[in-house]
Design an enzyme around this catalytic site. Structure first.
Site: not given
Length: 420
Positions: A34, A37-38, A114
């Site tokens: 994840h 992904e950022h 997040e």
């Protein structure tokens, strides 16, 4: 690489998929998928983050990325006239990402925010709790984004190593659907790959520049060995001072691509797939015990889960669970009528065909077919597969699921709910 031409469409959806997700992390690398992904939006050898954002925005389309437990995808929906530029941009991001240490430190705070936002969402907590309960120590038990503590501890070098070992052929799949022809997309992709290979980034796509490259190798030797999970029955309750109680009751289901997946789809829809479903009518319409009630299913390469979700007042929780089990058992004990089955088949047929009018849905379907090795069937073939399902098959599957060990996860105020 796989494409589908949709004549008359002025747009195209293209995605670069990585056949790996949070399931493929270790305890030490948890959160890396994840985090990557950022980071891929934060700059390449030739573009900074602002340039990347502006390039996506100026198309007027939809661009984003998703991380799941077995997949990661970077995608964009744009006009066909912008497709060459978007393809080049996506390939550059995946191939030549800077993964700068300062950006990594800055983005760590964003990801923690997040995760905090997700922790404030009772629905997110409920589904994460359910996975943790049923999967135990298996990697599928971990949240896709990991925990805040794991993100705080994640090392920059660990992220670099995860990128180097994961974002390589044969894990990488390019899928596209829309107004461009197959040959046009292949040409754009090959030009983008050649440009990326000449850059200074660490990635090389030399093994997958051909038009016929696919993810077949990703299944065979791209992912590495995966341990098949075991379902753990039990009960969990995360106490939150909410107005409603979140309920998720489930058992082991069917894995991705299972031969009985069309029977499964009919069962899910009939029991809890819409306003006319048995659960909706019984729990909400007839008794007014909940606003939301439905069936859910998670499907992985080697495992699946079946569940019933509801949100209700805490004092109604036991009644909702009892009703859900009663409707489930009724479907197992009594074959549905021909009229009810025909209505569900019509509903599923319509939703499948309408869904495939979207280029994003078709791109998604192409990629998942390549990655999971599920045969790609035409819309007419899909409808025929659904129409071939019988009432006896639906009832038998409901009975098989009913006999399996069950788990119950709750999120909300204190209450006493038992599985009968």
């Amino acid at each position: 690489m796989t494409t589908e031409h949709m004549p008359g469409l002025a747009s195209e959806t293209i995605g670069i998929w990585v056949a790996a997700g949070s399931r493929d992390e270790s305890r030490e690398t948890a959160g890396s998928t994840h985090f990557l992904e950022h980071m891929l939006f934060k700059g390449t050898a030739t573009k900074d983050a602002r340039t990347i954002a502006a390039a996506f925005d100026k198309t007027g389309g939809d661009s984003n990325a998703i991380t799941a437990k077995e997949l990661t995808c970077y995608y964009s929906r744009c006009l066909v006239t912008d497709l060459a530029d978007i393809t080049s941009l996506l390939v550059d991001m995946v191939s030549n990402s800077n993964l700068d240490a300062e950006e990594f430190a800055r983005e760590r705070g964003v990801i923690i925010e997040e995760l905090a936002m997700s922790a404030d969402d009772p629905g997110d907590v409920l589904f994460d709790d359910f996975d943790e309960l049923i999967f135990g120590d298996h990697p599928l038990a971990r949240p896709v984004g990991a925990t805040k503590d794991q993100i705080r501890m994640l090392d920059h070098n660990t992220l670099l190593e995860h990128y180097s070992s994961t974002y390589v052929p044969p894990r990488l799949v390019i899928a596209a659907a829309g107004g461009a022809t197959h040959d046009e997309v292949v040409t754009m992709v090959e030009e983008a790959l050649n440009e990326a290979n000449s850059g200074s980034g660490p990635r090389s796509w030399a093994e997958s520049t051909g038009a016929d490259a696919s993810a077949g190798g990703a299944d065979a030797d791209g992912r590495g060995a995966r341990e098949t999970p075991t379902f753990h029955s039990g009960r969990s309750h995360t106490y939150k001072d909410n107005e409603q109680l979140g309920i998720l009751l489930g058992c082991e289901g069917l894995e991705e691509g299972h031969e009985d997946r069309f029977i499964y789809s009919v069962l899910l829809t009939m029991l809890g797939g819409g306003m006319s479903s048995r659960l909706f009518q019984s729990v909400r319409e007839d008794r007014g015990l909940a606003y939301a009630v439905s069936c859910m299913a998670s499907q992985f390469t080697d495992f699946g889960t079946f569940g019933i979700y509801a949100g209700c007042a805490p004092e109604n929780g036991q009644s909702v669970v009892d009703l859900a089990l009663a409707e489930w058992d009724r479907l197992a004990q009594e074959e549905p009528s021909r009229a009810e089955l025909d209505a569900i088949v019509s509903q599923l047929s319509g939703s499948m065909v309408l869904g495939l009018e979207s280029s994003a849905a078709r791109m998604n379907r192409l990629a998942r077919s390549e990655i999971f090795g599920v045969p790609l069937e035409s819309p007419l073939d899909l409808i025929e597969r659904v129409r071939s399902v019988t009432s006896a098959q639906v009832s038998a599957m409901a009975g098989q699921l009913m006999e399996r060990p069950k788990s119950l996860s709750l999120v909300g105020p204190t209450t006493d709910i038992a599985l009968p």
